[in-house]
Scaffold this motif. Structure first.
Motif, PDB file in Angstrom:
ATOM      1  N   SER A 295      -8.279  17.442  -3.247  1.00  0.00           N
ATOM      2  CA  SER A 295      -7.402  18.555  -2.871  1.00  0.00           C
ATOM      3  C   SER A 295      -7.553  18.923  -1.402  1.00  0.00           C
ATOM      4  O   SER A 295      -6.581  19.334  -0.755  1.00  0.00           O
ATOM      5  CB  SER A 295      -7.749  19.795  -3.709  1.00  0.00           C
ATOM      6  N   SER A 340     -13.591  20.819   3.621  1.00  0.00           N
ATOM      7  CA  SER A 340     -14.380  20.727   2.387  1.00  0.00           C
ATOM      8  C   SER A 340     -14.690  22.123   1.854  1.00  0.00           C
ATOM      9  O   SER A 340     -15.259  22.946   2.574  1.00  0.00           O
ATOM     10  CB  SER A 340     -15.685  19.987   2.666  1.00  0.00           C
ATOM     11  N   GLN A 341     -14.340  22.348   0.609  1.00  0.00           N
ATOM     12  CA  GLN A 341     -14.666  23.632  -0.023  1.00  0.00           C
ATOM     13  C   GLN A 341     -16.176  23.766  -0.147  1.00  0.00           C
ATOM     14  O   GLN A 341     -16.764  24.755   0.280  1.00  0.00           O
ATOM     15  CB  GLN A 341     -13.981  23.696  -1.395  1.00  0.00           C
ATOM     16  N   SER A 342     -16.808  22.752  -0.747  1.00  0.00           N
ATOM     17  CA  SER A 342     -18.242  22.839  -1.043  1.00  0.00           C
ATOM     18  C   SER A 342     -19.107  22.632   0.196  1.00  0.00           C
ATOM     19  O   SER A 342     -20.235  23.106   0.262  1.00  0.00           O
ATOM     20  CB  SER A 342     -18.625  21.770  -2.067  1.00  0.00           C
ATOM     21  N   THR A 345     -19.645  17.400   0.150  1.00  0.00           N
ATOM     22  CA  THR A 345     -19.054  16.156  -0.351  1.00  0.00           C
ATOM     23  C   THR A 345     -19.588  14.965   0.449  1.00  0.00           C
ATOM     24  O   THR A 345     -19.432  14.897   1.675  1.00  0.00           O
ATOM     25  CB  THR A 345     -17.512  16.253  -0.265  1.00  0.00           C
ATOM     26  N   THR A 393     -10.032  23.039  -7.883  1.00  0.00           N
ATOM     27  CA  THR A 393      -9.943  24.038  -6.811  1.00  0.00           C
ATOM     28  C   THR A 393      -8.567  24.713  -6.788  1.00  0.00           C
ATOM     29  O   THR A 393      -7.544  24.092  -7.069  1.00  0.00           O
ATOM     30  CB  THR A 393     -10.226  23.385  -5.445  1.00  0.00           C
ATOM     31  N   LYS A 478      -3.506  18.888  -9.873  1.00  0.00           N
ATOM     32  CA  LYS A 478      -3.934  20.008 -10.728  1.00  0.00           C
ATOM     33  C   LYS A 478      -3.585  19.698 -12.181  1.00  0.00           C
ATOM     34  O   LYS A 478      -4.387  19.893 -13.075  1.00  0.00           O
ATOM     35  CB  LYS A 478      -3.239  21.323 -10.333  1.00  0.00           C
ATOM     36  N   GLU A 481      -5.792  16.740 -13.630  1.00  0.00           N
ATOM     37  CA  GLU A 481      -7.239  16.941 -13.795  1.00  0.00           C
ATOM     38  C   GLU A 481      -7.570  17.956 -14.891  1.00  0.00           C
ATOM     39  O   GLU A 481      -8.559  17.773 -15.594  1.00  0.00           O
ATOM     40  CB  GLU A 481      -7.925  17.289 -12.477  1.00  0.00           C
TER      41      GLU A 481
HETATM   42  C1  F6R Z   1      -9.628  18.992  -7.188  1.00  0.00           C
HETATM   43  C2  F6R Z   1     -10.849  19.142  -6.452  1.00  0.00           C
HETATM   44  C3  F6R Z   1     -11.362  17.970  -5.715  1.00  0.00           C
HETATM   45  C4  F6R Z   1     -12.015  18.425  -4.388  1.00  0.00           C
HETATM   46  C5  F6R Z   1     -12.698  17.228  -3.708  1.00  0.00           C
HETATM   47  C6  F6R Z   1     -13.296  17.626  -2.381  1.00  0.00           C
HETATM   48  O1  F6R Z   1      -9.271  20.183  -7.830  1.00  0.00           O
HETATM   49  O2  F6R Z   1     -11.467  20.179  -6.452  1.00  0.00           O
HETATM   50  O3  F6R Z   1     -10.376  17.005  -5.491  1.00  0.00           O
HETATM   51  O4  F6R Z   1     -11.019  18.965  -3.574  1.00  0.00           O
HETATM   52  O5  F6R Z   1     -13.697  16.724  -4.543  1.00  0.00           O
HETATM   53  O6  F6R Z   1     -14.225  18.640  -2.538  1.00  0.00           O
HETATM   54  P1  F6R Z   1     -14.698  19.529  -1.322  1.00  0.00           P
HETATM   55  O7  F6R Z   1     -13.519  20.332  -0.881  1.00  0.00           O
HETATM   56  O8  F6R Z   1     -15.802  20.373  -1.879  1.00  0.00           O
HETATM   57  O9  F6R Z   1     -15.153  18.588  -0.256  1.00  0.00           O
END
Ligand code: F6R
Length: 602
Positions: A295, A340-342, A345, A393, A478, A481
């Motif tokens: 995402s 990256s959300q987390s 990655t 996400t 979305k 998954e």
């Molecule tokens: C889908 C989803 C994943 C993350 C991907 C990257 O809903 O959450 O596709 O977007 O694994 O993760 P981050 O943003 O944490 O690097």
């Protein structure tokens, strides 16, 4: 992916606390779990396949009074999810839990077999445990053994280790997998992330790669790789335990969808109204690469559209798992934006490290404060979305898109293409997003109605052009998954080059047309699918709401805004269609099968 927690305490409740921690790590994704605890005489190990509640049930039949425990949720990589492969692993004097992948485990295993070691599981982690035991027997020193063992391991790891002859002390280290040290009133922690320990403390320190930690219930000591003691400052987490609760919502995903209006308004306030990133000078770079996974990569595609169309800057977007092996593309005049959300990655971290090695300037768009990516980039733009627990996400993605909107606006200013009139129009748009997005989200009955039309189908198609095409990719992801419905996303004009052969009577096609310039073209493509029997779900703006009955069986009408916010409104509708479909299909919405929240392996 795997979650680990270790806790050593002056009380006798380490098992209970470690289990609570594991429950807070569930969102990372797992298929088995296990715990090792010191019962006063021995180290006991209990493991179970499936949910943590299975482990809980086993522990309920035992005396679990214990001052030290290490626990693990496993997301299978080497060997199927079963009790033998679950962690903790125990060999000789060593018991450990591990998050990551040991890449050279096969060669190490052969070497250890030749030295007399035998193995029960198929895992790389059991090999690492045996190797550490071997190093301990060679050195006779617990920290030295850990240093020596990590010299021989290739891959990624966060380890919590206990030794048989000192079972109330946890030894820990990490490389390419996250680990935080927590300081609580009654003891100390080493856990994959802060969510595992927030019920007990918000004071923590981060371990850098190549550092080692000895954790007793009273003292935590950090060492460098030469085993010199090092000073570490503690930090206070700004997220609190309440943010990790559903707060009355059926699912974390729904709660997080509802958190979007405030989060997006917060981004525009922080980065547009009050700040313009004056320290990023787009003109000083000869190219921009945006790199991310899943995402976050879809958010990057929206970002590319905005930066190119409005900021007049050419941009390349690439998935991190490919970019990391493409070093000839990167030069010192490259601006790399990683998303990256987390912030953990593995592929995205590898991409940013490669780019830094090549001399590029790296900007990160990151949610998790203090994460590896946020610490390693040259400049971090936080999305401040708060903890995202649902594996799929939602607010993580939309806040990334909102940051790209503000970056594109800054590029427009720098390139002298933001007229006063346009600036005023966009400003009004950004300031009104919160209530508009809330209205889109509140239209729940419509999304449920649409979900009823699609939940029995095996295949769904998403089509759109321009910026809508990028949003289609996220809508499609979305849906697949969380509802396990096969879906594909196509640029609307591309469908007829092959994929249209899959459209048959009743096939749901979700088309998006919010872009005025391309509206008629997209409508033609919708009609092509209608002519072949598709069930047409049409997402457009209020400018067209009275003109679409001929080719739409269901209609989603969004307020007309600018391209700087329209993708956010559109995706919110798609998130809720996916959510309602998954609910009708009885899926585990917050923890879809096979998925992990934080993908810390390659
Ligand atoms: C889908 C989803 C994943 C993350 C991907 C990257 O809903 O959450 O596709 O977007 O694994 O993760 P981050 O943003 O944490 O690097």
């Amino acid at each position: 992916m795997c979650g680990i927690i270790g806790y050593t305490t002056r009380k006798n409740n380490s098992v209970e606390v470690a289990l609570n921690g594991l429950k807070n790590l569930e969102y990372r994704g797992y298929d088995s779990s296990g715990i090792a605890f010191f019962d006063g005489q021995n180290v006991d190990i209990v493991k179970s396949k499936g949910k943590i509640s299975n482990l809980d049930e086993k522990l309920a039949t035992m005396n679990t009074d214990s001052c030290c425990a290490i626990a693990h949720t496993r997301w299978a990589t080497h060997g199927e999810p079963n009790e033998t492969n679950a962690h903790p692993h125990h060999v000789g004097d060593v018991t450990l839990v591990h998050n990551g992948i040991i890449e050279n485990y096969a060669e190490l295993k052969e070497e250890l077999i030749s030295k007399g070691y035998t193995f029960q599981s198929e895992t790389d982690t059991e090999v690492a445990t045996a190797y550490l035991d071997y190093c301990y027997k060679q050195t006779g020193d617990k920290l030295k053994a850990l240093v020596e063992a990590t010299k021989g391991l290739r891959g990624s790891y966060a380890f919590d280790v206990i030794y048989n002859d000192e079972p109330a002390t946890i030894y820990a280290t990490r490389k390419d997998s996250p680990l935080v040290i927590g300081y609580a009133h009654d003891g100390n922690f080493a856990a994959s992330d802060i969510s595992a320990i927030l019920n007990y403390t918000n004071k923590y320190s981060l371990i850098n790669e190549g550092e080692f930690v000895k954790i007793t219930r009273d003292i935590v000591t950090f060492y460098d790789s030469d085993l010199n003691e090092i000073e570490k400052k503690s930090q206070t987490a700004s997220w609190d335990a309440a943010q990790y609760q559903k707060n009355g919502y059926d699912h974390f995903m729904l709660k997080e969808i509802y958190e979007q209006p405030k989060a997006i308004a917060g981004i525009f306030d922080r980065y547009y109204t009050n700040c313009t990133y004056s320290d990023i000078d787009f003109k000083s770079f000869d190219k921009i690469h945006i790199v991310a996974c899943g995402s976050a990569m879809h958010a990057a595609l929206v970002g590319k559209y905005l930066l190119q169309t409005y900021g007049k800057i050419p941009v390349m977007v690439e998935v991190a798992s490919e970019y990391r092996y493409n070093e000839e593309l990167i030069t010192p005049s490259t601006l790399l934006i990683v998303v990256s959300q987390s912030g953990e990655t593995a592929d995205t971290i590898a991409a940013l490290r490669l780019a830094k090695e090549k001399g590029a300037y790296v900007v990160g768009i990151v949610n998790a404060v203090g994460s590896t990516i946020s610490r390693e980039v040259d400049k971090c733009i936080y999305t401040y979305a708060g903890p995202e627990i649902a594996v799929a996400t939602t607010k993580g993605y939309t806040t990334q898109v909102a940051v790209f909107s503000t970056l594109a606006l800054m590029a427009m200013k720098q390139n002298g293409v933001l007229t006063d009139e346009k600036a005023q129009e966009i400003k009004e748009d950004l300031l009104s997003i919160e209530s508009k997005l809330q209205n889109v989200i509140d239209n729940r009955d419509l999304y449920l109605d649409i979900a009823k039309d699609i939940y029995t189908h095996n295949d769904v198609f998403f089509i759109g052009r321009g910026i809508d095409s990028a949003v289609c990719m996220e809508g499609s992801l979305k849906l697949k998954e969380i509802s396990y419905t096969h879906s594909e996303s196509y640029s609307a004009g591309e469908l007829k080059h092959g994929t249209i052969s899959l459209i048959e009577e009743g096939t749901p096609v979700i088309s998006i047309a919010t872009d005025e310039k391309l509206y008629e073209k997209t409508v033609s493509n919708i009609k092509e699918t209608k002519a072949r029997g598709s069930f047409s779900i049409f997402v457009t703006t209020d400018m067209h709401k009275d003109q679409c009955s001929e080719f739409s069986d269901k209609l989603v009408v969004l307020p007309k805004t600018t391209d700087f916010t329209e993708p956010i409104l559109t995706v919110a509708a798609l998130q809720l269609i996916a959510y309602e479909t998954a609910k009708l299909r009885g899926c585990d919405i917050d923890k879809p099968r096979n998925l992990a929240k934080s993908v810390t392996v390659e």
